[in-house]
Design a protein around this motif. Sequence first.
Motif, short mmCIF file in Angstrom:
data_model
loop_
_atom_site.label_atom_id
_atom_site.label_comp_id
_atom_site.label_asym_id
_atom_site.label_seq_id
_atom_site.Cartn_x
_atom_site.Cartn_y
_atom_site.Cartn_z
N ILE B 3 0.84 -1.20 0.00
CA ILE B 3 0.00 0.00 0.00
C ILE B 3 0.88 1.25 0.00
CG2 ILE B 3 -1.65 1.33 1.38
CD1 ILE B 3 -2.71 -1.39 2.38
N ARG B 7 1.03 4.19 -3.00
CA ARG B 7 0.75 5.59 -2.77
C ARG B 7 1.94 6.43 -3.22
NH1 ARG B 7 -2.19 5.51 1.85
NH2 ARG B 7 -0.35 5.29 3.14
N PRO B 98 -9.63 4.60 -2.20
CA PRO B 98 -9.75 3.21 -2.66
C PRO B 98 -9.24 2.19 -1.65
CG PRO B 98 -8.07 4.42 -3.90
CD PRO B 98 -8.84 5.42 -3.11
N MET B 99 -8.28 2.61 -0.82
CA MET B 99 -7.74 1.65 0.16
C MET B 99 -8.81 1.28 1.18
SD MET B 99 -6.86 4.91 0.52
CE MET B 99 -5.18 5.31 0.11
N PHE B 102 -12.40 -0.60 -1.64
CA PHE B 102 -12.34 -1.92 -2.29
C PHE B 102 -12.36 -3.08 -1.28
CE2 PHE B 102 -11.16 0.70 -5.92
CZ PHE B 102 -12.04 0.17 -6.84
#
Lengths: 171, 175
Positions: B3, B7, B98-99, B102
């Motif tokens: 992640i 980013r 989105p983290m 989803f």
Amino acid sequence: MSGPQIILWVIALAVLALCIRRGVPQAKRAVVETNRGFWRILPMFCVALPMAAFLSELVPADIATEWLGDDSGLSGILIASLAGGVMPGGPFVTFPLVITFSKAGAGVAQMTALLTAWSVYAMHRILTWEYPVLGWRFVALRLASSFFLPVAAGLIMQALLPFFAINLAAP
Amino acid sequence: MLILLRRHASLVVIFLIAVTAGLATWHLRGTGAFMTALWHAWDLFLFIVPSLVAGLLLASALRQLLSPDALARWMGADSGLFGLFIATLVGTLSPGGPMAAFPLVLVLAGAGADKGALVAFILAWSLNGFQKLLVYEAPLLGLDFALLRTLITFPMPMIAGWLARRVPIAWEPPK
């Protein structure tokens, strides 16, 4: 502060009040998360806003008029949909760019299609999140049932525009 | 770790575009235009910050209150248009990037939401998410445009969800 910003603060504080009613630890966690989120997003702002500002200096004044202007109609909506689909980055990139395009002559219906395509197609988000988390089948299912939405949104906006005075380049 | 890398990847790309555009502005349009652009960026920053902080506060406060698990019970395969409506509403109110969104699809799927409701949910989040609307769209593009566009696109996730239930693509949540 402008009207929408005041409304936003009122809603935010009201929801925070609900949190406090449910328990002080929850409210504390909300504030801590807010703080963390702010520092996480700040670096993005520091590069995205100058980027949009420089691009708007570089883009000649009416270059967007021919391809994306109010009179470009369906073809402009199609081009905007494609452009929106491949546009990378979060809202802190997209919205300043829409202002840039509008100043360069892009039409409101075309920018509606662009924003909708950026939300619906979102190539970068499919590659970094949707495919890894949910798999290709989900991506295919979602695109099969939503691919026409950006063009539809652009056309509906075009049909409604005569009834509303909207100018994106002004605010 | 992954992640973090994702980013930073987009941060690096945007940084490179910004530097290139900045150099081009300075070279082609002169120092004056370069400074003007930086001044505009700073102006825009000061304009967005109050909404940004309020939007983040609203998002994190809502996260403490909402329970997607409980709502998924209304989003099953035979929930009809009502289920699609609930999914659209939950998507519109779902905070975060989105983290957050989803992984939430997987949570909803596990709690019983069907593929149509999940398509409606994720489209409602990306098209009409309140955070994007209140923090960016309304302040930057004007309230008139933001409201009219949202009015046009609000029913769209339900239409897509209705179609998704009929598209012959089966989907199971990955294990």
